[in-house]
Design a protein around this motif. Sequence first.
Motif, mmCIF file in Angstrom:
data_model
loop_
_atom_site.group_PDB
_atom_site.id
_atom_site.type_symbol
_atom_site.label_atom_id
_atom_site.label_comp_id
_atom_site.label_asym_id
_atom_site.label_seq_id
_atom_site.Cartn_x
_atom_site.Cartn_y
_atom_site.Cartn_z
ATOM 1 N N ASP A 1 115.283 13.167 65.759
ATOM 2 C CA ASP A 1 115.594 12.769 67.127
ATOM 3 C C ASP A 1 114.774 13.618 68.093
ATOM 4 O OD1 ASP A 1 117.437 10.934 66.216
ATOM 5 O OD2 ASP A 1 119.127 12.333 66.364
ATOM 6 N N ALA A 2 114.128 12.978 69.040
ATOM 7 C CA ALA A 2 113.295 13.707 69.990
ATOM 8 C C ALA A 2 114.180 14.530 70.930
ATOM 9 C CB ALA A 2 112.436 12.742 70.792
ATOM 10 N N PRO A 3 113.834 15.789 71.147
ATOM 11 C CA PRO A 3 114.613 16.602 72.087
ATOM 12 C C PRO A 3 114.365 16.158 73.520
ATOM 13 C CG PRO A 3 112.666 17.798 71.390
ATOM 14 C CD PRO A 3 112.698 16.526 70.575
ATOM 15 N N THR A 4 115.336 16.423 74.391
ATOM 16 C CA THR A 4 115.150 16.181 75.825
ATOM 17 C C THR A 4 114.987 17.496 76.587
ATOM 18 O OG1 THR A 4 117.541 16.152 76.218
ATOM 19 C CG2 THR A 4 116.481 14.044 75.742
ATOM 20 N N PHE B 1 103.794 17.919 73.362
ATOM 21 C CA PHE B 1 104.208 17.355 74.642
ATOM 22 C C PHE B 1 103.630 15.947 74.838
ATOM 23 C CE2 PHE B 1 104.568 21.955 76.250
ATOM 24 C CZ PHE B 1 105.884 22.037 75.815
ATOM 25 N N SER B 2 102.433 15.720 74.329
ATOM 26 C CA SER B 2 101.845 14.378 74.415
ATOM 27 C C SER B 2 102.665 13.369 73.632
ATOM 28 C CB SER B 2 100.401 14.396 73.904
ATOM 29 O OG SER B 2 99.572 15.165 74.754
ATOM 30 N N SER B 3 103.212 13.818 72.488
ATOM 31 C CA SER B 3 104.023 12.909 71.667
ATOM 32 C C SER B 3 105.402 12.677 72.278
ATOM 33 C CB SER B 3 104.154 13.456 70.245
ATOM 34 O OG SER B 3 104.997 14.599 70.205
ATOM 35 N N LEU B 4 105.941 13.692 72.968
ATOM 36 C CA LEU B 4 107.280 13.567 73.554
ATOM 37 C C LEU B 4 107.261 12.828 74.886
ATOM 38 C CD1 LEU B 4 108.666 17.166 72.858
ATOM 39 C CD2 LEU B 4 109.303 15.060 71.670
ATOM 40 N N LYS B 5 106.173 12.958 75.620
ATOM 41 C CA LYS B 5 106.003 12.318 76.943
ATOM 42 C C LYS B 5 106.866 12.979 78.015
ATOM 43 C CE LYS B 5 103.247 9.210 75.185
ATOM 44 N NZ LYS B 5 101.787 9.363 75.360
ATOM 45 N N THR B 6 108.188 12.922 77.843
ATOM 46 C CA THR B 6 109.095 13.446 78.863
ATOM 47 C C THR B 6 109.995 14.511 78.253
ATOM 48 O OG1 THR B 6 109.122 11.343 80.057
ATOM 49 C CG2 THR B 6 110.946 12.873 80.489
ATOM 50 N N ILE B 7 109.965 15.710 78.839
ATOM 51 C CA ILE B 7 110.740 16.811 78.293
ATOM 52 C C ILE B 7 110.940 17.869 79.375
ATOM 53 C CG2 ILE B 7 108.681 18.003 77.424
ATOM 54 C CD1 ILE B 7 111.976 17.909 75.515
ATOM 55 N N ASP B 8 112.106 18.499 79.407
ATOM 56 C CA ASP B 8 112.357 19.639 80.284
ATOM 57 C C ASP B 8 112.210 20.919 79.462
ATOM 58 O OD1 ASP B 8 112.884 17.981 82.435
ATOM 59 O OD2 ASP B 8 115.032 17.901 82.005
ATOM 60 N N VAL B 9 111.539 21.915 80.019
ATOM 61 C CA VAL B 9 111.240 23.136 79.275
ATOM 62 C C VAL B 9 111.707 24.355 80.061
ATOM 63 C CG1 VAL B 9 109.432 24.582 78.254
ATOM 64 C CG2 VAL B 9 109.223 22.072 78.189
ATOM 65 N N SER B 10 112.446 25.234 79.395
ATOM 66 C CA SER B 10 112.792 26.545 79.949
ATOM 67 C C SER B 10 111.853 27.568 79.308
ATOM 68 C CB SER B 10 114.247 26.916 79.628
ATOM 69 O OG SER B 10 115.145 25.992 80.191
ATOM 70 N N ARG C 1 106.217 15.335 82.451
ATOM 71 C CA ARG C 1 106.293 13.887 82.537
ATOM 72 C C ARG C 1 104.959 13.290 82.105
ATOM 73 N NH1 ARG C 1 110.582 15.617 82.551
ATOM 74 N NH2 ARG C 1 112.264 15.364 84.106
ATOM 75 N N ASN C 2 105.042 12.237 81.278
ATOM 76 C CA ASN C 2 103.835 11.595 80.730
ATOM 77 C C ASN C 2 102.951 12.599 79.990
ATOM 78 O OD1 ASN C 2 104.443 8.992 81.808
ATOM 79 N ND2 ASN C 2 103.774 9.724 83.819
ATOM 80 N N GLY C 3 103.589 13.611 79.393
ATOM 81 C CA GLY C 3 102.852 14.593 78.600
ATOM 82 C C GLY C 3 102.079 15.608 79.406
ATOM 83 N N ASN C 4 102.176 15.571 80.729
ATOM 84 C CA ASN C 4 101.417 16.487 81.586
ATOM 85 C C ASN C 4 102.138 17.833 81.666
ATOM 86 O OD1 ASN C 4 100.102 17.903 83.603
ATOM 87 N ND2 ASN C 4 99.849 16.125 84.937
ATOM 88 N N TRP C 5 101.550 18.849 81.052
ATOM 89 C CA TRP C 5 102.175 20.172 81.021
ATOM 90 C C TRP C 5 101.299 21.225 81.693
ATOM 91 C CZ3 TRP C 5 100.963 24.443 77.442
ATOM 92 C CH2 TRP C 5 99.756 24.264 76.737
#
Length: 296
Positions: free
Chosen positions: A75-78, A106-115, A132-136
């Motif tokens: 399952d992909a993390p959020t 991040f490119s594979s997840l696309k959308t993720i929040d990171v601490s 968002r959209n893999g842009n980190w």
Amino acid sequence: SKPLIDDKLNDFIEFYQTGNDYVASADLKEIIPSRPVTISVEQAKESEQTMTAFYKGSNYFVVNKFTEGEKRIKDAPTKIALLWDNSLSGLDRDIQKEFGLLEAYFSSLKTIDVSLILFNQSIDAIKQFQIRNGNWMSLKSALENVIYDGGTQFGLLNLNRYQADEYLLFSDGHQTYNKDSIKFNANKAVYCIASSAKSDFSNLQFIANHSGAEVINLVTTNTSQALDILRYESYKLLGVKKGSTVFDVYPSYPVTIKNSISIAGKMIQAHDQITLLYGYGKRVTKEEVIHLEASR
């Protein structure tokens, strides 16, 4: 079969057969190693090999089991907590390789929040990033400006304070301040990513095993292989049920299976059994009984 060695070392080391063994040696002087030596040995494909021996009142056994699980995407993390070791030894890490893995993930997840949690012998203020959209790029910029200094104290990390679906620990695993380990968040994986050949892999393995995750060794693993470890669930030997006279079984903790697994232990009686528990994460999906017959 003859062991295979890294092509770039063929001029220095070569295996030759003597009886049933293969032997290699090299006499190198004034050499500074820049990477590990990789030697591959093809294993026989029998599904199971069991060896026993009697020594000082106990029957010892070793079981080599060849098995593979199905490839399961996790399952992909959020939300991810990025634990970034900024102690002085971080200067020996290959930060660009670490960035390459983060870029791919991040490119594979696309959308993720990171601490982002920077730590050495203290912990910096936590920074939050939305990808968002893999842009980190904003997170990458923050990491590019990290200053590496001081020692490392893993005991400062109480993961219950940083809520996340999974944790990514970028570190060489060396602990210079006391021996306290990370305080884990129950049932949350801590993937340990190492890019230095000088890493304390035993410490990183302890952290990963305890949390049901993996060590990703970027010294010997390319980005594509490393990404698969993050994206797919690992097939594991989760435990061993022991017969009534079986004891001192190793491994005593969950281990990832890569084509084969070895189990060792002792038994009092000449006949007994063990049950291997296979699965994903911490879920047992298969049990297999191995009958043990001691040879005298």
